[in-house]
Design an enzyme around this catalytic site. Structure first.
Site, PDB file in Angstrom:
ATOM      1  N   TYR A  53      64.465  45.072  32.044  1.00  0.00           N
ATOM      2  CA  TYR A  53      63.784  44.601  30.827  1.00  0.00           C
ATOM      3  C   TYR A  53      64.325  43.238  30.440  1.00  0.00           C
ATOM      4  CZ  TYR A  53      60.480  47.916  28.946  1.00  0.00           C
ATOM      5  OH  TYR A  53      59.343  48.650  28.726  1.00  0.00           O
ATOM      6  N   GLU A  55      62.707  41.100  27.546  1.00  0.00           N
ATOM      7  CA  GLU A  55      61.874  40.483  26.505  1.00  0.00           C
ATOM      8  C   GLU A  55      62.518  39.195  26.025  1.00  0.00           C
ATOM      9  OE1 GLU A  55      61.607  44.065  26.170  1.00  0.00           O
ATOM     10  OE2 GLU A  55      59.849  44.445  24.888  1.00  0.00           O
ATOM     11  N   ASP A 198      40.509  26.936  32.717  1.00  0.00           N
ATOM     12  CA  ASP A 198      40.946  28.160  33.396  1.00  0.00           C
ATOM     13  C   ASP A 198      40.753  27.890  34.886  1.00  0.00           C
ATOM     14  OD1 ASP A 198      41.059  30.572  34.688  1.00  0.00           O
ATOM     15  OD2 ASP A 198      39.861  31.665  33.212  1.00  0.00           O
ATOM     16  N   THR A 224      45.418  32.294  37.266  1.00  0.00           N
ATOM     17  CA  THR A 224      46.057  33.428  37.917  1.00  0.00           C
ATOM     18  C   THR A 224      46.882  32.847  39.050  1.00  0.00           C
ATOM     19  OG1 THR A 224      44.168  33.729  39.374  1.00  0.00           O
ATOM     20  CG2 THR A 224      44.232  35.104  37.398  1.00  0.00           C
ATOM     21  N   LYS A 227      45.049  34.027  43.575  1.00  0.00           N
ATOM     22  CA  LYS A 227      43.806  33.675  44.280  1.00  0.00           C
ATOM     23  C   LYS A 227      44.133  32.590  45.312  1.00  0.00           C
ATOM     24  CE  LYS A 227      40.871  35.314  40.550  1.00  0.00           C
ATOM     25  NZ  LYS A 227      41.432  35.269  39.201  1.00  0.00           N
ATOM     26  N   ARG A 233      49.778  39.095  42.167  1.00  0.00           N
ATOM     27  CA  ARG A 233      48.804  39.292  41.092  1.00  0.00           C
ATOM     28  C   ARG A 233      49.475  38.968  39.761  1.00  0.00           C
ATOM     29  NH1 ARG A 233      44.047  41.214  41.426  1.00  0.00           N
ATOM     30  NH2 ARG A 233      44.352  41.292  43.664  1.00  0.00           N
TER      31      ARG A 233
HETATM   32  N1  DSN Z   1      38.113  39.239  39.181  1.00  0.00           N
HETATM   33  C1  DSN Z   1      38.173  37.806  39.223  1.00  0.00           C
HETATM   34  C2  DSN Z   1      37.218  37.258  40.198  1.00  0.00           C
HETATM   35  O1  DSN Z   1      36.906  37.956  41.137  1.00  0.00           O
HETATM   36  O2  DSN Z   1      36.777  36.138  40.064  1.00  0.00           O
HETATM   37  C3  DSN Z   1      37.936  37.250  37.920  1.00  0.00           C
HETATM   38  O3  DSN Z   1      38.568  38.002  36.952  1.00  0.00           O
END
Ligand code: DSN
Length: 418
Positions: A53, A55, A198, A224, A227, A233
């Site tokens: 933990y 925080e 984003d 994110t 990707k 993730r």
């Molecule tokens: N799930 C993501 C995507 O496939 O683009 C977006 O949240």
């Protein structure tokens, strides 16, 4: 403590994991938001850091024993700053949606207006789709692309003057074109709005120098890490120094509790990988591969939304081929080619059975596939779509896919045994 292996202790979970590994290895993964992390990232993700933990933030925690997680979180922050040229970075968001929610709460008050892209034109659910809770808190106005598939900046300017948003939001999930951040910042300046990008889908292409970088221009940039950036993730927020405190407070304690430090360690590893020269080559190859698919599908008379691609993905209207996005996804699944059904701009069909499919090349490129393989894959996809009702043909294509993927092994046996 029970020190026996997963295989010995829980054969059901172990078997399902290994079936998934086999699915990933023997199929063509073309969902543009997916990728394959390195063994080093996997190792950090599965480490003892999951026990801790922490925080708070490095040097300012609400728990003892944080000296090592402090080192790790600071590494992730410093590497992200270097990668994107960011003034401030928060690596704690658990994923993209919480990163966006934290960003909204950091700079907006309930009732404030956000100007974001319509979902069917490539935007994201968290950018103001009516099904999300955020629309009960903030007021979202949604812009669209024009008939040529471009973001109509004059219309955006008109909407900004009309609605006086507090925040103008760009960055998309199914949009395949470059974004003119400076011009959008100019529009925001005209109406006194803040700017947020984003970049979840294209972060790896930006890090690799293959797409425009909004970080030095915009107030806030969310992403994110799993990707095109090819990390675990998770999510991340970058911002100008003046928003640093608000962003950090909005993430913790505003929205989240204990950060997932195993995940943050895996982000640190992925950022180190993205700083290597090879990553630039990877980003370049993603785009080159997508261009080959674009040309191949254009030659086969498919309707490409937005007129084509400048990034890692294509949004294709398949209805002119006499099937729906759902039919196409299902047929391709049977052939071990994984894509996702997707709405097209102003789709008249439902999200469960839309007109399009979305596909991309980040995962295939990680496997080492190049232009030659993309030509073969475009043919396989076209064959599956053309013969989508013929089980025997789909089975034949699946065998071709297996033969192709055999030449591009994913993980070593050592990694598989972890
Ligand atoms: N799930 C993501 C995507 O496939 O683009 C977006 O949240």
């Amino acid at each position: 403590m029970n020190n026996i292996s997963l295989a010995q202790f829980d054969i059901d979970t172990h078997t399902a994991i290994h079936k998934e590994l086999n699915r990933q290895e023997t199929g063509l993964e073309m969902i543009p938001s997916e990728n394959f992390v390195s063994p080093a990232v996997l190792e950090a993700l599965g480490s003892v850091l999951t026990n801790k933990y922490a925080e708070g933030y490095p040097g300012k925690r609400y728990y003892g024993g944080c000296e090592h997680v402090d080192t790790i979180e600071q590494l992730a922050i410093d590497r992200a700053k270097q990668l994107f040229g960011a003034e401030h970075v928060n690596v704690q968001p658990l994923s993209g949606a919480p990163a966006n929610i934290a960003a909204y709460f950091a700079v907006l008050k309930p009732g404030d207006t956000v100007l974001g892209m319509d979902l069917s034109h490539g935007g994201h659910l968290t950018h103001g789709h009516p099904v999300t809770h955020m629309t009960q808190v903030f007021h979202f106005e949604r812009y669209k692309t024009d008939a040529n598939g471009q973001i109509d900046l004059e219309n955006l300017r008109k909407m900004a003057h009309e609605h006086k948003p507090k925040l103008i939001l760009v960055g998309y999930s199914a949009y395949s074109r470059e974004i003119a951040y400076s011009k959008i910042q100019d529009i925001a300046n005209e109406v006194g709005a803040m700017t947020m990008a984003d970049i979840a889908h294209i972060a790896g292409l930006i890090a690799g120098g293959e797409m425009n970088n909004p970080v030095p221009i915009f107030d806030i940039v969310t992403t994110t890490t799993h990707k095109t950036l090819r990390g675990p993730r998770g999510g991340m927020i970058m911002c100008k120094k003046e928003f640093a405190k608000q962003i950090d407070r909005a993430v913790f304690p505003g929205l989240q509790g204990g950060p997932h430090e195993n995940n943050i360690a895996a982000k640190a590893v992925a950022f180190k990988e993205a700083l290597e020269p090879e990553f630039k080559q990877y980003a370049k190859q993603i785009k080159a591969n997508t261009k080959i698919l674009e040309e191949a599908f254009q030659a086969k008379k498919y309707d490409l939304c937005f007129g084509g691609t400048d990034n890692h993905l294509l949004l294709i209207d398949v209805t002119s081929k006499s099937l729906t996005g759902k039919d196409a996804e299902e047929a391709l699944d049977k052939a071990s080619i994984t894509v996702n059904k997707n709405m097209i701009p102003d789709d008249t069909r439902s999200p469960f059975n839309p007109s399009g499919i979305r596909l991309g090349t980040p995962a295939l490129t990680t496997r080492g596939m190049k232009e030659k393989e993309m030509g073969i894959i475009a043919d396989l996809i076209d064959r599956a779509i053309t013969h989508h009702t013929e089980e025997a043909t789909l089975k034949e294509i699946k065998e071709d896919v297996m033969a192709l993927t055999k030449n591009f092994p994913l993980y070593t046996d050592q990694t598989k045994n972890v």
